[in-house]
Motif scaffolding. Structure first.
Motif, PDB file in Angstrom:
ATOM      1  N   ASP A  58     -16.092 -36.041  29.169  1.00 30.10           N
ATOM      2  CA  ASP A  58     -15.348 -35.393  30.243  1.00 30.10           C
ATOM      3  C   ASP A  58     -14.801 -34.070  29.723  1.00 30.10           C
ATOM      4  OD1 ASP A  58     -13.039 -35.865  28.779  1.00 30.10           O
ATOM      5  OD2 ASP A  58     -12.473 -37.645  29.919  1.00 30.10           O
ATOM      6  N   ARG A  59     -13.894 -33.478  30.447  1.00 32.63           N
ATOM      7  CA  ARG A  59     -13.404 -32.142  30.100  1.00 32.63           C
ATOM      8  C   ARG A  59     -12.018 -32.189  29.492  1.00 32.63           C
ATOM      9  NH1 ARG A  59     -14.155 -28.975  35.619  1.00 32.63           N
ATOM     10  NH2 ARG A  59     -13.530 -27.204  34.309  1.00 32.63           N
ATOM     11  N   THR A  60     -11.703 -33.273  28.831  1.00 36.96           N
ATOM     12  CA  THR A  60     -10.378 -33.444  28.243  1.00 36.96           C
ATOM     13  C   THR A  60     -10.477 -33.705  26.745  1.00 36.96           C
ATOM     14  OG1 THR A  60      -9.613 -34.460  30.299  1.00 36.96           O
ATOM     15  CG2 THR A  60      -8.210 -34.715  28.373  1.00 36.96           C
ATOM     16  N   ASP A  61      -9.800 -32.896  25.955  1.00 29.84           N
ATOM     17  CA  ASP A  61      -9.681 -33.132  24.519  1.00 29.84           C
ATOM     18  C   ASP A  61      -8.283 -33.677  24.237  1.00 29.84           C
ATOM     19  OD1 ASP A  61     -12.237 -32.078  24.084  1.00 29.84           O
ATOM     20  OD2 ASP A  61     -11.435 -30.034  23.994  1.00 29.84           O
ATOM     21  N   THR A  62      -8.132 -34.341  23.093  1.00 28.14           N
ATOM     22  CA  THR A  62      -6.846 -34.947  22.733  1.00 28.14           C
ATOM     23  C   THR A  62      -6.406 -34.455  21.365  1.00 28.14           C
ATOM     24  OG1 THR A  62      -7.416 -36.947  23.980  1.00 28.14           O
ATOM     25  CG2 THR A  62      -5.605 -37.119  22.406  1.00 28.14           C
ATOM     26  N   PHE A  63      -5.126 -34.123  21.256  1.00 25.79           N
ATOM     27  CA  PHE A  63      -4.579 -33.644  19.987  1.00 25.79           C
ATOM     28  C   PHE A  63      -3.265 -34.355  19.693  1.00 25.79           C
ATOM     29  CE2 PHE A  63      -2.127 -30.233  17.632  1.00 25.79           C
ATOM     30  CZ  PHE A  63      -2.770 -30.449  16.420  1.00 25.79           C
ATOM     31  N   ALA A  64      -3.156 -34.916  18.495  1.00 27.41           N
ATOM     32  CA  ALA A  64      -1.927 -35.580  18.054  1.00 27.41           C
ATOM     33  C   ALA A  64      -1.295 -34.723  16.951  1.00 27.41           C
ATOM     34  CB  ALA A  64      -2.238 -36.979  17.530  1.00 27.41           C
ATOM     35  N   PRO A  65      -0.382 -33.819  17.297  1.00 33.20           N
ATOM     36  CA  PRO A  65       0.152 -32.861  16.320  1.00 33.20           C
ATOM     37  C   PRO A  65       1.070 -33.478  15.277  1.00 33.20           C
ATOM     38  CG  PRO A  65       1.285 -32.621  18.415  1.00 33.20           C
ATOM     39  CD  PRO A  65       0.156 -33.579  18.645  1.00 33.20           C
ATOM     40  N   ILE A  66       1.619 -34.684  15.547  1.00 36.19           N
ATOM     41  CA  ILE A  66       2.573 -35.264  14.587  1.00 36.19           C
ATOM     42  C   ILE A  66       1.959 -36.459  13.866  1.00 36.19           C
ATOM     43  CG2 ILE A  66       4.527 -34.454  15.962  1.00 36.19           C
ATOM     44  CD1 ILE A  66       4.970 -37.375  16.830  1.00 36.19           C
ATOM     45  N   ILE A  67       0.644 -36.454  13.713  1.00 32.04           N
ATOM     46  CA  ILE A  67      -0.062 -37.580  13.123  1.00 32.04           C
ATOM     47  C   ILE A  67       0.484 -37.951  11.743  1.00 32.04           C
ATOM     48  CG2 ILE A  67      -1.860 -36.120  12.110  1.00 32.04           C
ATOM     49  CD1 ILE A  67      -2.497 -39.538  13.707  1.00 32.04           C
ATOM     50  N   HIS A  68       0.961 -36.967  10.973  1.00 32.93           N
ATOM     51  CA  HIS A  68       1.434 -37.218   9.609  1.00 32.93           C
ATOM     52  C   HIS A  68       2.964 -37.262   9.501  1.00 32.93           C
ATOM     53  CE1 HIS A  68      -2.629 -36.952   8.088  1.00 32.93           C
ATOM     54  NE2 HIS A  68      -2.773 -35.746   8.612  1.00 32.93           N
ATOM     55  N   TRP A  69       3.664 -37.239  10.608  1.00 30.46           N
ATOM     56  CA  TRP A  69       5.128 -37.281  10.565  1.00 30.46           C
ATOM     57  C   TRP A  69       5.611 -38.643  10.078  1.00 30.46           C
ATOM     58  CZ3 TRP A  69       8.383 -34.630  14.918  1.00 30.46           C
ATOM     59  CH2 TRP A  69       8.091 -33.261  14.937  1.00 30.46           C
ATOM     60  N   ARG A  70       6.688 -38.610   9.303  1.00 31.41           N
ATOM     61  CA  ARG A  70       7.382 -39.840   8.926  1.00 31.41           C
ATOM     62  C   ARG A  70       8.436 -40.136   9.997  1.00 31.41           C
ATOM     63  NH1 ARG A  70       6.632 -40.777   3.326  1.00 31.41           N
ATOM     64  NH2 ARG A  70       7.772 -42.713   3.717  1.00 31.41           N
ATOM     65  N   VAL A  71       9.025 -41.347   9.932  1.00 31.01           N
ATOM     66  CA  VAL A  71      10.041 -41.726  10.903  1.00 31.01           C
ATOM     67  C   VAL A  71      11.209 -40.737  10.889  1.00 31.01           C
ATOM     68  CG1 VAL A  71      11.729 -43.491  11.535  1.00 31.01           C
ATOM     69  CG2 VAL A  71       9.428 -44.167  10.834  1.00 31.01           C
ATOM     70  N   CYS A  72      11.590 -40.277   9.692  1.00 33.09           N
ATOM     71  CA  CYS A  72      12.724 -39.349   9.601  1.00 33.09           C
ATOM     72  C   CYS A  72      12.442 -38.044  10.337  1.00 33.09           C
ATOM     73  CB  CYS A  72      13.079 -39.068   8.143  1.00 33.09           C
ATOM     74  SG  CYS A  72      11.716 -38.398   7.164  1.00 33.09           S
ATOM     75  N   HIS A  73      11.169 -37.605  10.328  1.00 33.49           N
ATOM     76  CA  HIS A  73      10.819 -36.379  11.050  1.00 33.49           C
ATOM     77  C   HIS A  73      10.960 -36.585  12.551  1.00 33.49           C
ATOM     78  CE1 HIS A  73       8.090 -35.649   7.359  1.00 33.49           C
ATOM     79  NE2 HIS A  73       9.252 -35.047   7.197  1.00 33.49           N
ATOM     80  N   VAL A  74      10.557 -37.765  13.027  1.00 31.82           N
ATOM     81  CA  VAL A  74      10.669 -38.074  14.455  1.00 31.82           C
ATOM     82  C   VAL A  74      12.120 -38.053  14.883  1.00 31.82           C
ATOM     83  CG1 VAL A  74      10.275 -39.822  16.227  1.00 31.82           C
ATOM     84  CG2 VAL A  74       8.546 -39.438  14.446  1.00 31.82           C
ATOM     85  N   TRP A  75      12.980 -38.674  14.073  1.00 34.95           N
ATOM     86  CA  TRP A  75      14.391 -38.737  14.432  1.00 34.95           C
ATOM     87  C   TRP A  75      15.059 -37.365  14.373  1.00 34.95           C
ATOM     88  CZ3 TRP A  75      17.117 -42.040  17.024  1.00 34.95           C
ATOM     89  CH2 TRP A  75      16.638 -43.351  17.147  1.00 34.95           C
ATOM     90  N   GLU A  76      14.641 -36.546  13.428  1.00 42.55           N
ATOM     91  CA  GLU A  76      15.194 -35.193  13.356  1.00 42.55           C
ATOM     92  C   GLU A  76      14.873 -34.431  14.644  1.00 42.55           C
ATOM     93  OE1 GLU A  76      15.059 -31.173  10.559  1.00 42.55           O
ATOM     94  OE2 GLU A  76      13.648 -32.812  10.216  1.00 42.55           O
ATOM     95  N   TRP A  77      13.641 -34.617  15.135  1.00 43.04           N
ATOM     96  CA  TRP A  77      13.254 -33.927  16.368  1.00 43.04           C
ATOM     97  C   TRP A  77      14.015 -34.476  17.566  1.00 43.04           C
ATOM     98  CZ3 TRP A  77      11.386 -29.930  18.708  1.00 43.04           C
ATOM     99  CH2 TRP A  77      10.959 -30.033  20.029  1.00 43.04           C
ATOM    100  N   LEU A  78      14.131 -35.794  17.654  1.00 43.68           N
ATOM    101  CA  LEU A  78      14.811 -36.389  18.800  1.00 43.68           C
ATOM    102  C   LEU A  78      16.267 -35.960  18.881  1.00 43.68           C
ATOM    103  CD1 LEU A  78      13.406 -40.052  18.782  1.00 43.68           C
ATOM    104  CD2 LEU A  78      12.768 -38.167  20.292  1.00 43.68           C
ATOM    105  N   ILE A  79      16.923 -35.863  17.732  1.00 48.03           N
ATOM    106  CA  ILE A  79      18.353 -35.554  17.709  1.00 48.03           C
ATOM    107  C   ILE A  79      18.618 -34.062  17.887  1.00 48.03           C
ATOM    108  CG2 ILE A  79      20.417 -35.597  16.252  1.00 48.03           C
ATOM    109  CD1 ILE A  79      19.388 -38.232  15.087  1.00 48.03           C
TER     110      ILE A  79
END
Length: 257
Positions: A58-79
């Motif tokens: 189809d005409r849709t590509d997928t990109f996961a930009p935070i594939i290598h993030w650790r949990v601490c990186h996720v929480w830093e972004w959320l906060i």
């Protein structure tokens, strides 16, 4: 969200493609990690700074930009995301637990996902007074589980064969939902949506969209037309009916009573 994505794909100018961003990360589950490592070596997959998948159908590509993030990186972004960039990330942080040290393992994807035992994130959200009116969404998971019941599905009678005349791999496989079950589940899901939105409109709160009008009309049309997947006609036996078990070799295990 799916109907929005489909609409965007259909409205793409000729020759253009849509890039969908996801929050998939390594380390969330062993099964997902294996799938990521496998896909990185085929179909245009690439795991560098992110995980890119180029669709060939189809005409849709997928990109996961935070594939290598650790949990601490996720929480830093959320906060900090809401404070620094204006994204409403604190609501997500509150649903997940409010703090990395207090994380309640409440991450979730689809509402009522049948692959999880509990909707911890939804539980935390509806525990907040301002979102308590979303509690009817808790009824979705039991519905999705009920859909798997044999009494709602069709089954093959053991005579299905390939083009070469040999039996298929699973001659007695269970199949799609019966038409009456499709209609029943549609009405129940629409009822949940209406219950939430009736309160939301009366109290000036955000509404939800589980099935929009266009989707509902199309579903009802397909039911009216008796539409079934390929190799199914709708005339197959019900999944609750006991039939002799047929093996790919042609051997038959008859009913014992």
């Amino acid at each position: 969200m799916m109907h929005v994505l489909v609409e965007q794909i259909e409205n793409l100018p000729a020759g253009e493609r849509l890039l969908m961003l996801t929050g998939v990360r390594l380390g969330e589950s062993a099964v997902r990690d294996r799938r990521i490592y496998t896909s990185c070596s085929k179909d245009g997959g690439e795991c560098g700074q992110g995980w890119f998948q180029s669709s060939t159908y189809d005409r849709t590509d997928t990109f996961a930009p935070i594939i290598h993030w650790r949990v601490c990186h996720v929480w830093e972004w959320l906060i900090t995301g809401e404070l620094e960039h204006g994204f409403p990330t604190m609501a997500v942080a509150e649903a997940y637990g409010g703090d990395e040290n207090l994380e309640a393992s409440a991450r979730t994807g689809c509402i009522g996902c049948p692959l999880t035992q509990e909707d911890l994130a939804l539980d935390r959200v509806i525990a907040m007074p301002q979102w308590s009116y979303l509690a009817p969404l808790k009824k979705l998971k039991p519905i999705y589980r009920e859909m798997r019941g044999f009494q709602h599905r069709l089954q093959k009678d053991g005579t299905e064969r390939k083009k070469d005349g040999s039996l298929v791999k699973n001659p007695g496989r269970k199949g799609p939902l019966k038409l009456e079950s499709r209609l029943m589940f549609l009405e129940r899901i629409l009822g949940i949506q209406q219950e939430v939105n009736t309160y939301a409109i009366a109290n000036n709160r955000p509404t939800i969209s589980l099935i929009n009008n266009e989707e509902e009309n199309r579903i009802r049309e397909l039911i009216e037309l008796r539409t079934f997947p390929d190799k199914w006609t709708g005339d197959e036996p019900g999944g609750e009916e006991l039939l002799p078990e047929v093996y790919p070799s042609g051997a038959i295990q008859p009913l014992l009573w």
